[in-house]
Each structure stands twice: as C-alpha cells, then as structure tokens.
Motif scaffolding. Structure first.
Motif, mmCIF file in Angstrom:
data_model
loop_
_atom_site.group_PDB
_atom_site.id
_atom_site.type_symbol
_atom_site.label_atom_id
_atom_site.label_comp_id
_atom_site.label_asym_id
_atom_site.label_seq_id
_atom_site.Cartn_x
_atom_site.Cartn_y
_atom_site.Cartn_z
ATOM 1 N N ARG A 16 0.879 -1.171 0.000
ATOM 2 C CA ARG A 16 0.000 0.000 0.000
ATOM 3 C C ARG A 16 0.915 1.218 0.000
ATOM 4 N N CYS A 17 0.573 2.197 -0.798
ATOM 5 C CA CYS A 17 1.393 3.399 -0.840
ATOM 6 C C CYS A 17 0.493 4.614 -1.030
ATOM 7 N N GLY A 18 1.070 5.774 -0.919
ATOM 8 C CA GLY A 18 0.294 6.992 -1.036
ATOM 9 C C GLY A 18 0.963 8.013 -1.932
ATOM 10 N N ASP A 19 0.158 8.861 -2.481
ATOM 11 C CA ASP A 19 0.626 9.969 -3.307
ATOM 12 C C ASP A 19 0.758 11.176 -2.383
ATOM 13 N N LEU A 20 1.959 11.687 -2.240
ATOM 14 C CA LEU A 20 2.179 12.818 -1.325
ATOM 15 C C LEU A 20 1.404 14.062 -1.737
ATOM 16 N N ASN A 21 1.076 14.180 -3.036
ATOM 17 C CA ASN A 21 0.309 15.330 -3.509
ATOM 18 C C ASN A 21 -1.195 15.154 -3.323
ATOM 19 N N LYS A 22 -1.641 13.890 -3.178
ATOM 20 C CA LYS A 22 -3.058 13.589 -2.985
ATOM 21 C C LYS A 22 -3.176 12.588 -1.838
ATOM 22 N N PRO A 23 -3.139 13.033 -0.597
ATOM 23 C CA PRO A 23 -3.100 12.132 0.557
ATOM 24 C C PRO A 23 -4.262 11.142 0.657
ATOM 25 N N LYS A 24 -5.434 11.468 0.112
ATOM 26 C CA LYS A 24 -6.576 10.566 0.211
ATOM 27 C C LYS A 24 -6.669 9.590 -0.964
ATOM 28 N N HIS A 25 -5.738 9.690 -1.891
ATOM 29 C CA HIS A 25 -5.700 8.831 -3.074
ATOM 30 C C HIS A 25 -5.026 7.508 -2.695
ATOM 31 N N HIS A 26 -5.771 6.397 -2.737
ATOM 32 C CA HIS A 26 -5.243 5.100 -2.320
ATOM 33 C C HIS A 26 -4.602 4.384 -3.504
ATOM 34 N N LEU A 27 -3.326 4.032 -3.351
ATOM 35 C CA LEU A 27 -2.557 3.376 -4.405
ATOM 36 C C LEU A 27 -1.873 2.132 -3.868
ATOM 37 N N VAL A 28 -1.461 1.269 -4.788
ATOM 38 C CA VAL A 28 -0.615 0.135 -4.443
ATOM 39 C C VAL A 28 0.523 0.075 -5.455
ATOM 40 N N ILE A 29 1.620 -0.519 -5.022
ATOM 41 C CA ILE A 29 2.757 -0.727 -5.915
ATOM 42 C C ILE A 29 3.105 -2.206 -5.890
ATOM 43 N N LYS A 30 3.273 -2.777 -7.074
ATOM 44 C CA LYS A 30 3.704 -4.167 -7.173
ATOM 45 C C LYS A 30 5.155 -4.156 -7.615
ATOM 46 N N ILE A 31 5.983 -4.918 -6.900
ATOM 47 C CA ILE A 31 7.422 -4.957 -7.152
ATOM 48 C C ILE A 31 7.836 -6.405 -7.340
ATOM 49 N N SER A 32 8.681 -6.657 -8.363
ATOM 50 C CA SER A 32 9.138 -8.017 -8.627
ATOM 51 C C SER A 32 10.540 -8.007 -9.219
ATOM 52 N N ASP A 33 11.313 -9.036 -8.872
ATOM 53 C CA ASP A 33 12.622 -9.172 -9.506
ATOM 54 C C ASP A 33 12.515 -9.963 -10.809
ATOM 55 N N ASN A 34 11.325 -10.467 -11.133
ATOM 56 C CA ASN A 34 11.093 -11.152 -12.401
ATOM 57 C C ASN A 34 10.587 -10.109 -13.405
ATOM 58 N N ILE A 35 11.525 -9.423 -14.030
ATOM 59 C CA ILE A 35 11.218 -8.281 -14.894
ATOM 60 C C ILE A 35 10.330 -8.680 -16.065
ATOM 61 N N GLU A 36 10.613 -9.809 -16.673
ATOM 62 C CA GLU A 36 9.852 -10.231 -17.850
ATOM 63 C C GLU A 36 8.398 -10.530 -17.509
ATOM 64 N N VAL A 37 8.163 -11.293 -16.451
ATOM 65 C CA VAL A 37 6.797 -11.659 -16.070
ATOM 66 C C VAL A 37 5.996 -10.424 -15.655
ATOM 67 N N LEU A 38 6.578 -9.566 -14.835
ATOM 68 C CA LEU A 38 5.844 -8.371 -14.413
ATOM 69 C C LEU A 38 5.621 -7.435 -15.601
ATOM 70 N N GLY A 39 6.586 -7.374 -16.517
ATOM 71 C CA GLY A 39 6.403 -6.572 -17.732
ATOM 72 C C GLY A 39 5.211 -7.054 -18.542
ATOM 73 N N ASN A 40 5.069 -8.378 -18.670
ATOM 74 C CA ASN A 40 3.918 -8.946 -19.381
ATOM 75 C C ASN A 40 2.614 -8.624 -18.659
ATOM 76 N N GLU A 41 2.627 -8.692 -17.333
ATOM 77 C CA GLU A 41 1.430 -8.363 -16.549
ATOM 78 C C GLU A 41 1.031 -6.908 -16.756
ATOM 79 N N ILE A 42 2.014 -6.031 -16.725
ATOM 80 C CA ILE A 42 1.740 -4.594 -16.908
ATOM 81 C C ILE A 42 1.093 -4.350 -18.262
ATOM 82 N N GLU A 43 1.667 -4.932 -19.312
ATOM 83 C CA GLU A 43 1.109 -4.743 -20.660
ATOM 84 C C GLU A 43 -0.295 -5.317 -20.760
ATOM 85 N N ALA A 44 -0.541 -6.471 -20.133
ATOM 86 C CA ALA A 44 -1.879 -7.071 -20.159
ATOM 87 C C ALA A 44 -2.895 -6.162 -19.465
#
Length: 143
Positions: A16-44
């Motif tokens: 879970r993460c937040g935008d410092l410019n929009k404190p009420k804006h709820h965001l998430v960040i997905k992080i992976s060391d498998n660059i190829e698989v996460l790249g495919n997920e992002i494009e999908a």
C-alpha cells in the motif's frame, strides 16, 4: 510513500502506498525481480483496460487497475548504501545492463480494496453458492 505490505506471491509483492500530492488517493505498488513476467502483466493490464474502455462494456472498466506509473528500481547489490535509481525508459534500461547493477520491476496502480483471497479468508474458506454465482456472472460479463 510506501506504507505496508498487503500481499505477496510467486511473481512479486504488493505494498500500500500513497501519493504525497493527494493524501486521500489510495494506491498500491507491485514490485518483482522477475522483470519479464511483471512486464507482461503490466502490458496485459494496460491492454485490458484500454479494450474495455474502447468497447464501452456494460460495466464500468474499473475492474482493471489503471497503471499510473511503471519502471525499474536499479541498485548495486554489492553496495546497498548506494542510492537507488528509478528507470522509466528503454535507453536507461539498456545502460543498466552494461553495468553490474541489479533491477526490480514495478508498477503503481489504484487500490481496489479487499481481494478475493482476503474475502475467502474472512468467510473461513467457504463461499456461499450465491457468492460463487455472482463472481461467475461478473467474470462472464467482463469477458
């Protein structure tokens, strides 16, 4: 700003993460060391969202997260105190490969709330028939 980890699996971790410019804006960040698989997920995710937006499906296209930002965190695994870099272009990525740096892929998206895994846990591992049918109908309507 990253707050807390809310999930993890074979292909990465979600925080879970937040935008410092929009404190009420709820965001998430997905992080992976498998660059190829996460790249495919992002494009999908980007393509599915665009497809449903273009076709004006019966339901709003918010079943798919909006990719707000994507890129790579690059760091020196042998020197963890060295500053982390954030790459967002292929030219920067090619330069990283010519060095001894390590990378982790990421994308930032809007937060949807409770996922099916968490809901399944909250009902002690037993969906009602009504819930199963509702999920099935939604999936058919989306696709």
């Amino acid at each position: 700003m990253v707050f807390n980890q809310i999930g993890s699996g074979c292909y990465g971790s979600i925080f879970r993460c937040g935008d410092l410019n929009k404190p009420k804006h709820h965001l998430v960040i997905k992080i992976s060391d498998n660059i190829e698989v996460l790249g495919n997920e992002i494009e999908a995710v980007i393509q599915l969202r665009a497809h449903h937006k273009e076709n004006e499906s019966a339901y709003p296209y918010d079943y798919f997260p909006r990719c707000i930002s994507k890129g790579l965190f690059v760091f020196d695994a042998q020197n963890p105190k060295k500053e982390i870099q954030c790459l967002q272009t292929s030219k920067q990525f090619d330069a990283m490969y010519q060095s001894n740096m390590k990378a982790m892929s990421f994308y930032v998206m809007n937060e949807f709330g409770q996922n099916l895994d968490k809901y399944f846990e909250s009902v002690e591992g037993c969906f009602s028939k009504k819930t199963i049918f509702q999920i099935g109908i939604r999936l058919i309507d989306i696709f």
